[in-house]
Design a protein around this motif. Structure first.
Motif, mmCIF file in Angstrom:
data_model
loop_
_atom_site.group_PDB
_atom_site.id
_atom_site.type_symbol
_atom_site.label_atom_id
_atom_site.label_comp_id
_atom_site.label_asym_id
_atom_site.label_seq_id
_atom_site.Cartn_x
_atom_site.Cartn_y
_atom_site.Cartn_z
ATOM 1 N N PRO A 104 38.944 44.501 34.226
ATOM 2 C CA PRO A 104 37.728 44.661 35.030
ATOM 3 C C PRO A 104 37.186 43.333 35.546
ATOM 4 O O PRO A 104 36.698 43.256 36.680
ATOM 5 C CB PRO A 104 36.742 45.321 34.062
ATOM 6 C CG PRO A 104 37.593 46.002 33.061
ATOM 7 C CD PRO A 104 38.793 45.120 32.899
ATOM 8 N N SER A 105 37.284 42.281 34.739
ATOM 9 C CA SER A 105 36.784 40.970 35.173
ATOM 10 C C SER A 105 37.603 40.453 36.348
ATOM 11 O O SER A 105 37.050 39.929 37.328
ATOM 12 C CB SER A 105 36.838 39.974 34.012
ATOM 13 O OG SER A 105 36.408 38.697 34.431
ATOM 14 N N VAL A 106 38.924 40.588 36.266
ATOM 15 C CA VAL A 106 39.787 40.137 37.366
ATOM 16 C C VAL A 106 39.477 40.922 38.635
ATOM 17 O O VAL A 106 39.355 40.349 39.728
ATOM 18 C CB VAL A 106 41.268 40.284 36.983
ATOM 19 C CG1 VAL A 106 42.162 40.040 38.193
ATOM 20 C CG2 VAL A 106 41.630 39.303 35.868
ATOM 21 N N VAL A 107 39.330 42.241 38.511
ATOM 22 C CA VAL A 107 39.074 43.091 39.682
ATOM 23 C C VAL A 107 37.754 42.717 40.343
ATOM 24 O O VAL A 107 37.673 42.537 41.567
ATOM 25 C CB VAL A 107 39.074 44.576 39.274
ATOM 26 C CG1 VAL A 107 38.566 45.455 40.420
ATOM 27 C CG2 VAL A 107 40.475 45.014 38.866
ATOM 28 N N ARG A 108 36.685 42.577 39.555
ATOM 29 C CA ARG A 108 35.370 42.282 40.145
ATOM 30 C C ARG A 108 35.360 40.919 40.819
ATOM 31 O O ARG A 108 34.656 40.720 41.808
ATOM 32 C CB ARG A 108 34.259 42.401 39.091
ATOM 33 C CG ARG A 108 34.183 41.277 38.092
ATOM 34 C CD ARG A 108 33.084 41.516 37.058
ATOM 35 N NE ARG A 108 31.770 41.629 37.670
ATOM 36 C CZ ARG A 108 30.984 40.601 37.967
ATOM 37 N NH1 ARG A 108 31.413 39.368 37.730
ATOM 38 N NH2 ARG A 108 29.807 40.782 38.515
ATOM 39 N N ASN A 109 36.137 39.972 40.302
ATOM 40 C CA ASN A 109 36.168 38.642 40.907
ATOM 41 C C ASN A 109 37.069 38.591 42.138
ATOM 42 O O ASN A 109 36.766 37.878 43.101
ATOM 43 C CB ASN A 109 36.599 37.604 39.868
ATOM 44 C CG ASN A 109 35.471 37.229 38.929
ATOM 45 O OD1 ASN A 109 34.536 36.514 39.298
ATOM 46 N ND2 ASN A 109 35.514 37.739 37.704
ATOM 47 N N LEU A 110 38.160 39.352 42.146
ATOM 48 C CA LEU A 110 39.002 39.398 43.342
ATOM 49 C C LEU A 110 38.255 40.032 44.519
ATOM 50 O O LEU A 110 38.446 39.637 45.668
ATOM 51 C CB LEU A 110 40.286 40.176 43.054
ATOM 52 C CG LEU A 110 41.342 39.477 42.192
ATOM 53 C CD1 LEU A 110 42.532 40.397 41.950
ATOM 54 C CD2 LEU A 110 41.811 38.172 42.845
ATOM 55 N N LEU A 111 37.413 41.002 44.211
ATOM 56 C CA LEU A 111 36.685 41.693 45.278
ATOM 57 C C LEU A 111 35.491 40.905 45.803
ATOM 58 O O LEU A 111 34.739 41.395 46.648
ATOM 59 C CB LEU A 111 36.235 43.073 44.798
ATOM 60 C CG LEU A 111 37.371 44.098 44.702
ATOM 61 C CD1 LEU A 111 36.895 45.398 44.080
ATOM 62 C CD2 LEU A 111 37.954 44.380 46.085
ATOM 63 N N ARG A 112 35.317 39.680 45.323
ATOM 64 C CA ARG A 112 34.299 38.808 45.928
ATOM 65 C C ARG A 112 34.610 38.567 47.405
ATOM 66 O O ARG A 112 33.701 38.297 48.203
ATOM 67 C CB ARG A 112 34.232 37.477 45.194
ATOM 68 C CG ARG A 112 33.630 37.541 43.819
ATOM 69 C CD ARG A 112 33.539 36.165 43.183
ATOM 70 N NE ARG A 112 33.101 36.236 41.801
ATOM 71 C CZ ARG A 112 31.828 36.348 41.415
ATOM 72 N NH1 ARG A 112 30.871 36.375 42.337
ATOM 73 N NH2 ARG A 112 31.503 36.413 40.138
ATOM 74 N N THR A 113 35.910 38.662 47.766
ATOM 75 C CA THR A 113 36.284 38.488 49.171
ATOM 76 C C THR A 113 35.594 39.512 50.049
ATOM 77 O O THR A 113 35.099 39.200 51.140
ATOM 78 C CB THR A 113 37.811 38.625 49.327
ATOM 79 O OG1 THR A 113 38.456 37.696 48.466
ATOM 80 C CG2 THR A 113 38.232 38.361 50.756
ATOM 81 N N VAL A 114 35.536 40.754 49.570
ATOM 82 C CA VAL A 114 34.878 41.829 50.324
ATOM 83 C C VAL A 114 33.365 41.649 50.276
ATOM 84 O O VAL A 114 32.680 41.736 51.296
ATOM 85 C CB VAL A 114 35.279 43.204 49.762
ATOM 86 C CG1 VAL A 114 34.556 44.317 50.518
ATOM 87 C CG2 VAL A 114 36.788 43.391 49.842
ATOM 88 N N ASP A 115 32.839 41.387 49.093
ATOM 89 C CA ASP A 115 31.393 41.230 48.948
ATOM 90 C C ASP A 115 30.866 40.036 49.730
ATOM 91 O O ASP A 115 29.703 40.010 50.131
ATOM 92 C CB ASP A 115 31.025 41.068 47.465
ATOM 93 C CG ASP A 115 31.095 42.375 46.697
ATOM 94 O OD1 ASP A 115 30.437 43.335 47.128
ATOM 95 O OD2 ASP A 115 31.809 42.437 45.689
ATOM 96 N N GLY A 116 31.717 39.021 49.943
ATOM 97 C CA GLY A 116 31.290 37.823 50.651
ATOM 98 C C GLY A 116 31.211 37.961 52.150
ATOM 99 O O GLY A 116 30.654 37.094 52.836
ATOM 100 N N LEU A 117 31.744 39.070 52.700
ATOM 101 C CA LEU A 117 31.705 39.287 54.147
ATOM 102 C C LEU A 117 30.304 39.680 54.587
ATOM 103 O O LEU A 117 29.550 40.289 53.810
ATOM 104 C CB LEU A 117 32.710 40.378 54.531
ATOM 105 C CG LEU A 117 34.187 40.054 54.244
ATOM 106 C CD1 LEU A 117 35.055 41.279 54.516
ATOM 107 C CD2 LEU A 117 34.661 38.870 55.071
ATOM 108 N N PRO A 118 29.909 39.423 55.835
ATOM 109 C CA PRO A 118 30.580 38.550 56.824
ATOM 110 C C PRO A 118 30.291 37.073 56.593
ATOM 111 O O PRO A 118 30.650 36.233 57.376
ATOM 112 C CB PRO A 118 29.962 39.011 58.136
ATOM 113 C CG PRO A 118 28.573 39.436 57.741
ATOM 114 C CD PRO A 118 28.694 40.029 56.365
ATOM 115 N N GLY A 119 29.617 36.781 55.489
ATOM 116 C CA GLY A 119 29.277 35.401 55.142
ATOM 117 C C GLY A 119 28.084 35.396 54.218
ATOM 118 O O GLY A 119 27.160 36.210 54.364
#
Length: 226
Positions: A104-119
């Motif tokens: 779960p920790s790896v998944v939530r951190n990888l999805l920062r790419t999506v959460d970080g959009l559009p900036g």
């Protein structure tokens, strides 16, 4: 942006309240972690830059690790708290209140790419505001949430006793009353302690000092002590 409370019930019938963190305290923790990562990356790149192209290549790997892997070891092996979360008083847990594990920790951190959009975490902020428990997309997919770390004063004040589960399921307010009584009992006269404990004889099946010890045993069980 307000913090919320999520109430869950464990298989043992114990009600737990998770105080979910809103966007503002989460942003404060993120800024602290961002600053620490930036300082670490700057120092490492300055050192590796003296090694020429090889050093710069290693530096790129270091930047990747600092951005993507920084939070995972803290969340899994440091009680769910990065340095920023620890300073603000936050913790990452699973949605059922249990400690977060590696996947779960790896998944939530990888999805920062999506959460970080559009900036600057635009998607993540919007999701935190819309979700009743302040979760971003990474938390929803991973089944995690960020909660406030509450003070452990009550836990420290409850006398140690061999934990014993109540004979009957208790409502949340009843659980809180037992823990509160056990935590404050030392501030009461012994006669007053026994008098109050006797009122709960239907629960403990004991009177006097025996009933008092039974209540303390129940409080230890409700606090998760063994």
């Amino acid at each position: 942006m307000l913090d919320t409370v999520r109430q869950i019930e464990t298989p043992e019938g114990v009600s737990l309240r998770l105080h979910a963190a809103g966007a503002i305290p989460r942003a404060h923790a993120w800024l602290i972690d961002f600053g620490l990562r930036a300082i670490a990356a700057f120092v490492l790149l300055a050192i590796l830059g003296t090694l020429g192209r090889t050093g710069m290549g290693i530096g790129m790997l270091v930047l990747f690790a600092v951005y993507w892997i920084y939070s995972v070891p803290f969340e899994v092996w440091a009680d769910g708290q990065t340095p920023g979360k620890r300073m603000i008083g936050l913790r990452v847990v699973n949605s059922d209140g249990t400690p977060v594990t590696l996947l779960p920790s790896v998944v939530r951190n990888l999805l920062r790419t999506v959460d970080g959009l559009p900036g600057v975490y635009g998607v993540g902020l919007a999701c935190c505001l819309l979700d009743p428990h302040g979760r971003r997309i990474g938390d929803i997919v991973a089944g995690t949430m960020v909660v406030h770390v509450l003070g452990r004063g009550a836990l420290a004040e409850v006398p140690q006793e061999v934990a014993e589960a109540p004979a009957t399921p208790l409502r949340l307010e009843e659980q809180e009353a037992i823990v509160a009584f056990a935590g404050r009992s030392r501030n009461l006269h012994e006669a007053r302690q026994r008098e109050l404990a006797d009122l709960l004889e239907p629960l403990t099946g004991r009177m006097g000092n025996a009933g008092l010890r039974k209540l303390v045993a129940h409080a230890n069980w409700l606090l998760g002590r063994s």
